[in-house]
Design a protein around this motif. Structure first.
Motif, PDB file in Angstrom:
ATOM      1  N   MET A  38       0.821  -1.196   0.000  1.00  0.00           N
ATOM      2  CA  MET A  38       0.000   0.000   0.000  1.00  0.00           C
ATOM      3  C   MET A  38       0.865   1.260   0.000  1.00  0.00           C
ATOM      4  N   ALA A  39       0.543   2.200  -0.863  1.00  0.00           N
ATOM      5  CA  ALA A  39       1.321   3.431  -0.985  1.00  0.00           C
ATOM      6  C   ALA A  39       1.332   4.177   0.345  1.00  0.00           C
ATOM      7  N   GLY A  40       2.518   4.633   0.748  1.00  0.00           N
ATOM      8  CA  GLY A  40       2.652   5.414   1.965  1.00  0.00           C
ATOM      9  C   GLY A  40       2.827   4.596   3.221  1.00  0.00           C
ATOM     10  N   VAL A  41       2.810   3.269   3.112  1.00  0.00           N
ATOM     11  CA  VAL A  41       2.988   2.387   4.269  1.00  0.00           C
ATOM     12  C   VAL A  41       4.280   1.593   4.080  1.00  0.00           C
ATOM     13  N   GLU A  42       5.215   1.758   5.017  1.00  0.00           N
ATOM     14  CA  GLU A  42       6.538   1.124   4.905  1.00  0.00           C
ATOM     15  C   GLU A  42       6.833   0.323   6.160  1.00  0.00           C
ATOM     16  N   ARG A  43       7.786  -0.627   6.029  1.00  0.00           N
ATOM     17  CA  ARG A  43       8.067  -1.529   7.147  1.00  0.00           C
ATOM     18  C   ARG A  43       9.568  -1.700   7.358  1.00  0.00           C
ATOM     19  N   ARG A  61       5.468   2.119   9.352  1.00  0.00           N
ATOM     20  CA  ARG A  61       5.364   3.581   9.307  1.00  0.00           C
ATOM     21  C   ARG A  61       4.289   3.989   8.304  1.00  0.00           C
ATOM     22  N   TYR A  62       3.337   4.772   8.776  1.00  0.00           N
ATOM     23  CA  TYR A  62       2.282   5.327   7.932  1.00  0.00           C
ATOM     24  C   TYR A  62       2.598   6.789   7.629  1.00  0.00           C
ATOM     25  N   ALA A  63       2.666   7.130   6.355  1.00  0.00           N
ATOM     26  CA  ALA A  63       2.823   8.531   5.967  1.00  0.00           C
ATOM     27  C   ALA A  63       1.513   9.270   6.250  1.00  0.00           C
ATOM     28  N   PRO A  64       1.560  10.583   6.435  1.00  0.00           N
ATOM     29  CA  PRO A  64       0.320  11.324   6.657  1.00  0.00           C
ATOM     30  C   PRO A  64      -0.686  11.067   5.541  1.00  0.00           C
ATOM     31  N   GLY A  65      -1.917  10.752   5.938  1.00  0.00           N
ATOM     32  CA  GLY A  65      -2.979  10.513   4.974  1.00  0.00           C
ATOM     33  C   GLY A  65      -2.998   9.134   4.354  1.00  0.00           C
ATOM     34  N   SER A  66      -2.119   8.241   4.785  1.00  0.00           N
ATOM     35  CA  SER A  66      -2.048   6.905   4.182  1.00  0.00           C
ATOM     36  C   SER A  66      -3.015   5.939   4.875  1.00  0.00           C
ATOM     37  N   PRO A 109      -6.955   0.045   8.636  1.00  0.00           N
ATOM     38  CA  PRO A 109      -6.086   0.991   9.340  1.00  0.00           C
ATOM     39  C   PRO A 109      -5.710   2.190   8.476  1.00  0.00           C
ATOM     40  N   SER A 110      -5.437   3.292   9.166  1.00  0.00           N
ATOM     41  CA  SER A 110      -5.044   4.518   8.480  1.00  0.00           C
ATOM     42  C   SER A 110      -4.346   5.441   9.476  1.00  0.00           C
ATOM     43  N   SER A 111      -3.795   6.537   8.959  1.00  0.00           N
ATOM     44  CA  SER A 111      -3.219   7.560   9.833  1.00  0.00           C
ATOM     45  C   SER A 111      -3.318   8.911   9.145  1.00  0.00           C
ATOM     46  N   ALA A 112      -4.081   9.819   9.741  1.00  0.00           N
ATOM     47  CA  ALA A 112      -4.194  11.164   9.171  1.00  0.00           C
ATOM     48  C   ALA A 112      -2.904  11.956   9.329  1.00  0.00           C
TER      49      ALA A 112
END
Length: 230
Positions: A38-43, A61-66, A109-112
């Motif tokens: 998924m774009a913006g989500v790294e491990r 790690r979730y980037a803002p808005g991911s 899951p998400s992170s604003a």
């Protein structure tokens, strides 16, 4: 909607510290962030046994808005929010929140604002049906432990025990016997034993039958799980 399960076939089997009978140490701060499906989500992968759907311990790690696609945790999920905010349909989990979602649970899951979590996947007993939410930043929930130690119990059953530990100043504990093994993740500070020194961001796994003496000169805050490797 594409799910983690539907894309699992595109990823090869990975084995990283997969032998649970062996000691393992990883300084997560030295690892590269690896893109997820998924774009913006790294491990950063600490241990892993499987393909995209795997028994795994990772920093995510979730980037803002991911966000990540809807998925089911057949053998459960537990995580500790290390930074930022992690969200799903059940709420927003800020830095310091410890969460357990049992086998069979689903979420999106998400992170604003962005966030980082320590997460363990597919490591629960099939009959574990307990949802857990603990705010580790709530000072009133902590208890006195050994001299120089405060402890916050997070979860316990016949198979495992999970705690947060806060060590203050110069302390020595042990020798500590670990018949069912243990894992530690250093949230802040550092500690050592006869085999090494473990700074902030270090993950340590000790196999069943281990024992060690813990020392710290500067204090440390540590997430610890015991008993589950027996």
């Amino acid at each position: 909607m594409e799910t983690a399960a539907s894309i699992a076939g595109t990823f090869k089997l990975m084995q990283i510290h997969a032998d649970l009978s062996k000691r393992a140490v990883v300084d997560s701060t030295s690892l590269d962030w690896i893109a997820s499906p998924m774009a913006g989500v790294e491990r950063r992968m600490l241990e892993r046994d499987g393909a995209e759907v795997a028994r795994a311990t990772s920093l995510v790690r979730y980037a803002p808005g991911s966000s990540f696609s809807a998925h089911r945790h057949d053998l459960g999920e537990e995580f500790l929010v290390l930074d930022g905010v992690f969200s799903d349909e059940t709420g927003d989990f800020h830095k310091g929140m410890y969460v357990r979602n049992p086998p069979g649970s689903t979420h999106i899951p998400s992170s604003a604002p962005g966030g980082i979590i320590l997460v363990k996947l597919r490591q629960m007993e099939p009959d574990d049906d307990t949802y857990v939410r603990v705010n580790t930043t709530d000072a009133s929930a902590w208890q006195d432990g050994r001299k120089g130690e405060a402890i916050l119990p997070l979860f316990a059953n016949p198979h495992e025990q999970v705690d947060m530990l806060q060590w203050t100043g110069t302390c020595t504990f042990g020798p500590v016997s670990l018949p069912g093994g243990a894992e530690y993740f250093v949230v802040s500070g550092s500690f050592s034993d006869d085999d090494g020194t473990y700074g902030e961001g270090t993950w340590l796994r000790l196999p069943p039958g281990s024992s060690h003496t813990i020392r710290t000169e500067t204090g440390a805050k540590v997430w610890r799980k015991t008993g589950h490797l027996g």
